[in-house]
Every structure is written in C-alpha cells, then in structure tokens.
Design an enzyme around this catalytic site. Structure first.
Site, mmCIF file in Angstrom:
data_model
loop_
_atom_site.group_PDB
_atom_site.id
_atom_site.type_symbol
_atom_site.label_atom_id
_atom_site.label_comp_id
_atom_site.label_asym_id
_atom_site.label_seq_id
_atom_site.Cartn_x
_atom_site.Cartn_y
_atom_site.Cartn_z
ATOM 1 C CG HIS A 31 -0.123 -0.037 2.524
ATOM 2 N ND1 HIS A 31 0.492 1.069 3.084
ATOM 3 C CD2 HIS A 31 0.185 -1.070 3.340
ATOM 4 C CE1 HIS A 31 1.110 0.737 4.190
ATOM 5 N NE2 HIS A 31 0.944 -0.569 4.371
ATOM 6 C CD GLU A 106 2.548 -6.118 7.909
ATOM 7 O OE1 GLU A 106 2.690 -7.362 7.811
ATOM 8 O OE2 GLU A 106 3.241 -5.289 7.297
#
Length: 243
Positions: A31, A106
C-alpha cells in the site's frame, strides 16, 4: 498439463518450467505510505489512512498499471490497502472489482501498535533480545510471529492460486505479506531470511509465479514509477519498520 499465463506457459525468465500443480502469477503491491509510516509508528493491523504522499504514490502506480489486464484484484481489508487497491483497479482494463481478503492483513503486532522504534526499545527490551536471537519464531507482545504470518498468508496465496489457475492476479497488501510472497517463491528456508533482510517500499511492485510447492521470483520492490516522488519521500526519512 500446460498452465497458461497470458497465452504463455508459466516460465521463469531463463525458460525452465515450474513443475507440479497449476501456477498463477501474482503482482503484489505494498500500500501507499500511511500516516503512521510517515511518523515511524508500528501499525500491524491498526486501521490507518494513507498520508498525502501515499495518495500521490498510489496515483503514480495507477498510471503505470493503466489498461493492464488481471484475472482478479484482491486486497487486505485495512483502509490503507483497500484505498490503494480501489484506485489501482479503477485504472485497469475493465475496472475489475476489489475483493477484500482479511487474510491479507499485516502481521499482528499486538502491544507494539502505535509505538516508535525508540519507544519499543525502552518498553520491550526482552522482546527485542528474543527477536535478535530468533526473528522467525518470536511473537510480537500480544501478536504474531513471522512464522505465524507465513503460515496464515500462505493459505491465502494457495487459495487464490487454486481459484485462478494460470491467471495473473493483483494483490494489494502490506510489507510483511510482500516478504511472504518472496519467501513462497524462493522456498521456506529462504523465507526465514527475507523477513529481516529485505526492505519493501510503499507502493512498490513485486512479481512472483507460484505453483504447488514451487515458485519463481520475477521482480522485487520495483518503485520506478515513484522517481518523481523519491526526493519528497527521502526527506522524511525511512518509513516505519512495520507496515
């Protein structure tokens, strides 16, 4: 059986064919920079928005990918990845929908969330000592180890590969998952090393071919599309150590 990737057999750059099982080509994107990346804070699974620079990074990558074809687009459901994926998908051929996959989140950093490296060093010295001794198996306080993340996200990559055999898949996720993709391509023993040795830039592109128990690394941490933004990024110092 021949596996197809854009009409070609799934071959590594030097021409050998991957053995066993249906293969898929993954374009794995970290990202854009988040507000906590900009301030050097550990995020893990905390939902943090993109920073203004992160929005510029995503726009640059979207321009680079404009018009390309993918069998599907998948994203972590955390905002910084989801917003990145939505802008990228809108630029692709046919503007495919973004399919959210919580398994692409994550690593869970537990009690480290929101802290800087200096704060962690003061508050969790025993954890850091354990991490230096065994970076693969040491759990973040109240969170996951890299081994945990590898096992969790390997299941996701396997499922996507089986869902899109021979396809090219865009995956928007986090730095830890990019390292897992590299580890899957190179083998688990190598995967134990990439966690501590590889740095993954925001809005960078990593490409791998994954088959059943085999893989090939085609490209890693490609951020050539960010050249015009590098001076701005470098002036802020390195991004936070956990994405």
């Amino acid at each position: 059986m021949e596996n197809k990737l854009d009409g070609r057999a799934p071959r590594a750059p030097f021409g050998f064919q991957l053995p066993g099982g249906a293969a898929a080509e993954f374009w794995v994107v970290r990202h854009g920079e988040s507000s906590w990346n900009a301030s050097g804070r550990y995020q893990g699974q905390t939902d943090v928005p993109l920073s203004p620079l992160g929005e510029q990074q995503v726009a640059a990558l979207a321009q680079r990918l404009a018009g390309r074809q993918f069998a599907a687009v998948y994203s972590s459901d955390l905002e910084r990845a989801r917003v990145t994926a939505q802008e990228l998908a809108a630029a692709l051929d046919g503007a495919p929908p973004v399919q959210l996959e919580p398994g692409l989140r994550e690593i869970q950093v537990g009690e480290l969330a929101g802290l800087t490296s200096a704060e962690i060093a003061r508050q969790f010295p025993e954890y850091l000592a354990d991490l230096r001794r065994d970076p693969w198996s040491t759990c973040r306080p109240g969170g996951e180890s890299m081994r945990d993340l590898f096992v969790r996200s390997r299941r996701v990559f396997d499922a996507l590969r089986e869902r899109h055999p021979g396809g090219r898949i865009l995956v928007v996720t986090h730095g830890g998952l990019v390292r897992v993709a590299v580890g899957l391509a190179l083998g688990e023993e190598a995967g134990r090393q990439v966690w501590s040795r590889l740095s993954v830039a925001n809005a960078s592109l990593t490409r791998v071919i994954l088959a059943d128990g085999h893989g090939t690394l085609l490209g890693f941490n490609d951020d050539a599309h960010l050249e015009g933004l590098l001076e701005t990024r470098d002036s802020r110092g390195p991004a936070g150590p956990v994405t």
